[in-house]
Motif scaffolding. Structure first.
Motif, short mmCIF file in Angstrom:
data_model
loop_
_atom_site.label_atom_id
_atom_site.label_comp_id
_atom_site.label_asym_id
_atom_site.label_seq_id
_atom_site.Cartn_x
_atom_site.Cartn_y
_atom_site.Cartn_z
N TYR A 16 -6.76 7.42 -5.49
CA TYR A 16 -5.97 6.39 -4.86
C TYR A 16 -5.97 6.52 -3.35
O TYR A 16 -5.57 5.42 -2.72
N VAL A 62 0.49 9.06 -5.71
CA VAL A 62 -0.34 10.16 -5.15
C VAL A 62 0.48 11.48 -5.37
O VAL A 62 0.22 12.45 -5.85
N VAL A 83 0.46 -1.42 -9.90
CA VAL A 83 -0.74 -1.90 -9.06
C VAL A 83 -1.60 -3.01 -9.73
O VAL A 83 -2.09 -3.88 -9.28
N ASN A 136 0.84 -1.04 -0.11
CA ASN A 136 0.01 0.00 -0.16
C ASN A 136 1.03 1.39 0.00
O ASN A 136 0.59 2.09 -0.69
N LEU A 163 -9.04 3.21 -3.64
CA LEU A 163 -8.43 2.18 -4.07
C LEU A 163 -8.36 0.83 -3.19
O LEU A 163 -8.55 -0.16 -3.45
N LYS A 201 1.34 3.35 -3.46
CA LYS A 201 0.38 4.50 -3.40
C LYS A 201 1.19 5.96 -3.40
O LYS A 201 0.90 6.76 -4.05
#
Length: 439
Positions: A423, A322, A363, A314, A427, A318
């Motif tokens: 996101y 981001v 991802v 994660n 997500l 991410k």
């Protein structure tokens, strides 16, 4: 007898892993570079082509968008074809036909013939990125996938960065038609190279048992046979019931808008909004693409490093994406400066951030169910590339209506911020989707 067997097993265990997977990665990087040259050479030719063929900004927005209509529409069929016929044949056919349609654009005589070739290009390119994702998931363990994805993805930007001055020169010397013909011929030639060199792990002459064991131990699919799953809309509905698919797709839709701007309207923006001559356009156009290539590599390095240190997919996946979307949103700042050098610096920062968003394919490689990897990649790329339809049209409408790119840059900044929110909040956990036992 037992002693001999034990000795042989020990020797196999001690065998140093080969690095055949990096040869496969070189093929992917080259194919991706050609893919983006073929889809974006129209952006380089656009200012001259539009004058020769009498196409207004709004009509050019329509032409730019045409590629994405069929590209998006063919994503699910392309994913199904990929699941049915495998990586090698799918990529070969895709590469050969998209290169042919690129070549044929050099013979366009007006709007209809140009749009027809762009539609064919979109259909042909559709399976490419789902195949890339599937190949990386097959050939690389999880801890190497972000860097592997960043290496082939950087081909999108490096080719445009280093070949743009050459392409501008060719156009100046021989006309826009020569751009399409030369790039198309290069792609057809590489299709032959792909067919001769690509192998699945189990069939590779260059990957030894130690490398295959390394790949499978890290979650790769080296030891598994191709699994063919017939297409059904029930499978599409099943995949769309998972929030991971929606979160990644909406986020990538937003990030892709920045990429679409750079590969379609960017040269026109420099020539018309900033009134740069062709020599200056050719030089300045390189810099944001170099920045994007660095962003791709940095994002992949950062993601795999975070995964190694924290064990959290994660955080590792991410955070770079981001951060990249937030940087992409700074493109709007170009509206408030006058110096060309500062404008290019701002656009380079925004495109650097967009490069980091390329990790979205990692991802998908991490979350796609094993039996539906092609279909998952097709759905994801379909939703992502809806921005390839909307962005050129919206920008063309804005420029045609206002005579300026000011609101176009604001539009892309808002999309990037929405992508970051997707996101962060939609997500959910990044882990491979487990299909129901009844599947």
């Amino acid at each position: 007898m037992n002693t001999t067997t034990a000795t042989s097993a020990a020797g196999a265990t001690a065998e140093a892993p080969t690095r055949a997977r990096f040869g496969i990665l070189a093929l992917l990087a080259t194919g991706t570079m050609i893919n983006y040259l073929d889809r974006t050479v129209l952006g380089i030719a656009a200012p001259t082509l539009s004058k020769d063929l009498g196409l207004s900004p709004a009509v050019m927005g329509f032409v730019f968008s045409a590629f994405a209509w069929t590209y998006a529409a063919a994503q699910i069929p392309g994913g199904v074809f990929l699941d049915r016929f495998g990586n090698k044949l799918t990529y070969f056919l895709s590469l050969t036909f998209w290169s042919l349609f690129t070549l044929l654009q050099g013979f366009a005589t007006g709007l209809y013939s140009l749009v027809a070739m762009r539609l064919g290009l979109g259909i042909s390119e559709a399976p490419c990125f789902p195949a890339n994702s599937r190949i990386v998931s097959t050939w690389f363990p999880q801890k190497e996938r972000a860097r592997a994805t960043s290496i082939y993805t950087v081909g999108e930007y490096v080719g445009l960065a280093f070949f743009s001055p050459v392409l501008f020169y060719i156009m100046g010397m021989y006309g826009w038609q020569a751009l399409f013909i030369i790039v198309g011929l290069v792609g057809i030639a590489f299709g032959v190279v792909w067919w001769a060199c690509y192998r699945e792990p189990a069939d590779s002459r260059w990957a030894n048992r130690a490398e295959l064991a390394h790949i499978e131990a890290g979650g790769g699919l080296a030891a598994r046979r191709e699994q063919t799953v017939p297409f059904s809309w029930a499978n599409v509905r099943l995949l769309l019931s998972y929030r991971q698919i929606w979160g990644a797709s909406i986020g990538q839709f937003a990030g892709n808008a920045t990429l679409v701007f750079f590969v379609t309207w960017f040269p026109t923006y420099l020539a018309t909004e900033r009134h740069m001559g062709w020599v200056k356009v050719g030089f300045f156009a390189v810099l944001p693409f170099i920045a994007a290539g660095v962003g791709v590599m940095f994002g992949g390095w950062l993601s795999d490093r975070l995964l190694t240190r924290t064990g959290s997919a994660n955080l590792a996946r991410k955070l770079p994406i981001v951060a990249g979307l937030l940087l992409a949103s700074t493109i709007v700042a170009a509206n408030y400066v006058d110096r060309d050098e500062v404008v290019i610096a701002i656009l380079s920062v925004a495109f650097f951030g967009q490069g980091m968003v390329g990790l979205g394919w990692v991802v998908i490689a991490d979350i796609a169910p094993t039996k539906l990897m092609g279909l998952t990649g097709g759905i994801y790329n379909f939703m992502t590339n809806l921005s390839g339809i909307t962005t050129p049209l919206v920008i063309g409408f804005i420029v045609g209506s206002t005579g300026s790119f000011v609101w176009a840059l604001a539009f892309m900044a808002v999309l990037a911020l929405l992508g970051a929110l997707s996101y962060v909040f939609l997500l959910g956990d990044i882990r491979r989707i487990e299909l129901p036992d009844t599947f």
